[in-house]
Design a protein around this motif. Structure first.
Motif, mmCIF file in Angstrom:
data_model
loop_
_atom_site.group_PDB
_atom_site.id
_atom_site.type_symbol
_atom_site.label_atom_id
_atom_site.label_comp_id
_atom_site.label_asym_id
_atom_site.label_seq_id
_atom_site.Cartn_x
_atom_site.Cartn_y
_atom_site.Cartn_z
ATOM 1 N N GLN A 114 0.836 -1.202 0.000
ATOM 2 C CA GLN A 114 0.000 0.000 0.000
ATOM 3 C C GLN A 114 0.873 1.255 0.000
ATOM 4 O O GLN A 114 0.599 2.206 -0.734
ATOM 5 N N ILE A 158 2.267 1.718 -3.471
ATOM 6 C CA ILE A 158 1.232 2.223 -4.382
ATOM 7 C C ILE A 158 1.019 3.711 -4.130
ATOM 8 O O ILE A 158 0.891 4.495 -5.075
ATOM 9 N N GLU A 173 -0.642 3.375 -9.230
ATOM 10 C CA GLU A 173 -1.206 2.042 -9.456
ATOM 11 C C GLU A 173 -0.678 1.349 -10.710
ATOM 12 O O GLU A 173 -1.004 0.209 -10.964
ATOM 13 N N ASP A 174 0.164 2.017 -11.479
ATOM 14 C CA ASP A 174 0.734 1.423 -12.697
ATOM 15 C C ASP A 174 2.086 0.796 -12.372
ATOM 16 O O ASP A 174 3.095 1.485 -12.272
ATOM 17 N N ARG A 220 -4.287 -7.576 -5.073
ATOM 18 C CA ARG A 220 -4.443 -6.797 -6.312
ATOM 19 C C ARG A 220 -5.548 -5.757 -6.172
ATOM 20 O O ARG A 220 -5.564 -4.760 -6.885
ATOM 21 N N PHE A 232 -4.525 -2.127 -6.002
ATOM 22 C CA PHE A 232 -4.295 -1.414 -7.257
ATOM 23 C C PHE A 232 -5.611 -0.896 -7.837
ATOM 24 O O PHE A 232 -5.690 0.226 -8.324
ATOM 25 N N GLN A 233 -6.642 -1.719 -7.745
ATOM 26 C CA GLN A 233 -7.954 -1.316 -8.253
ATOM 27 C C GLN A 233 -8.495 -0.140 -7.436
ATOM 28 O O GLN A 233 -9.060 0.806 -8.001
ATOM 29 N N ALA A 241 -6.727 2.088 -5.806
ATOM 30 C CA ALA A 241 -5.928 3.278 -6.127
ATOM 31 C C ALA A 241 -6.345 3.864 -7.473
ATOM 32 O O ALA A 241 -6.449 5.092 -7.618
ATOM 33 N N ALA A 242 -6.609 3.014 -8.436
ATOM 34 C CA ALA A 242 -7.055 3.492 -9.751
ATOM 35 C C ALA A 242 -8.421 4.162 -9.641
ATOM 36 O O ALA A 242 -8.661 5.212 -10.245
#
Length: 86
Positions: A7, A10, A15-16, A39, A42-43, A45-46
């Motif tokens: 975290q 990120i 998130e990339d 995962r 990441f979702q 954060a996006a």
């Protein structure tokens, strides 16, 4: 790497994963292989980035750039140590 370190990474790198420094990316990929449910970080954060981008439309006031240039051209430069001795 653990979930809180992921975290943090990120938060720092975004998130990339392809944009991350190689060492951090490798550690993250190893962790995600062990903990695939992470995962979702990441979702999340996006989704946050998209929500913020859609909400924050900041525009400079009309004519701001012109006012800055006019002020800069009309002002006297601050004296430097060399010019103040003269």
């Amino acid at each position: 790497m653990n979930r809180s370190e992921l975290q943090d990474a990120i938060d720092r790198h975004g998130e990339d994963l392809s944009a991350w420094p190689l060492a951090d990316r490798d550690r993250a990929l190893e962790f995600l292989a062990r903990e695939p449910e992470s995962r979702s970080l990441f979702q999340d954060a996006a989704a946050l980035r998209t929500a913020l981008r859609d909400q924050l439309v900041i525009r400079a006031p009309a004519g701001l750039a012109d006012r800055i240039v006019r002020a800069a051209l009309g002002s006297n430069p601050a004296p430097t140590s060399e010019t103040s001795r003269a």
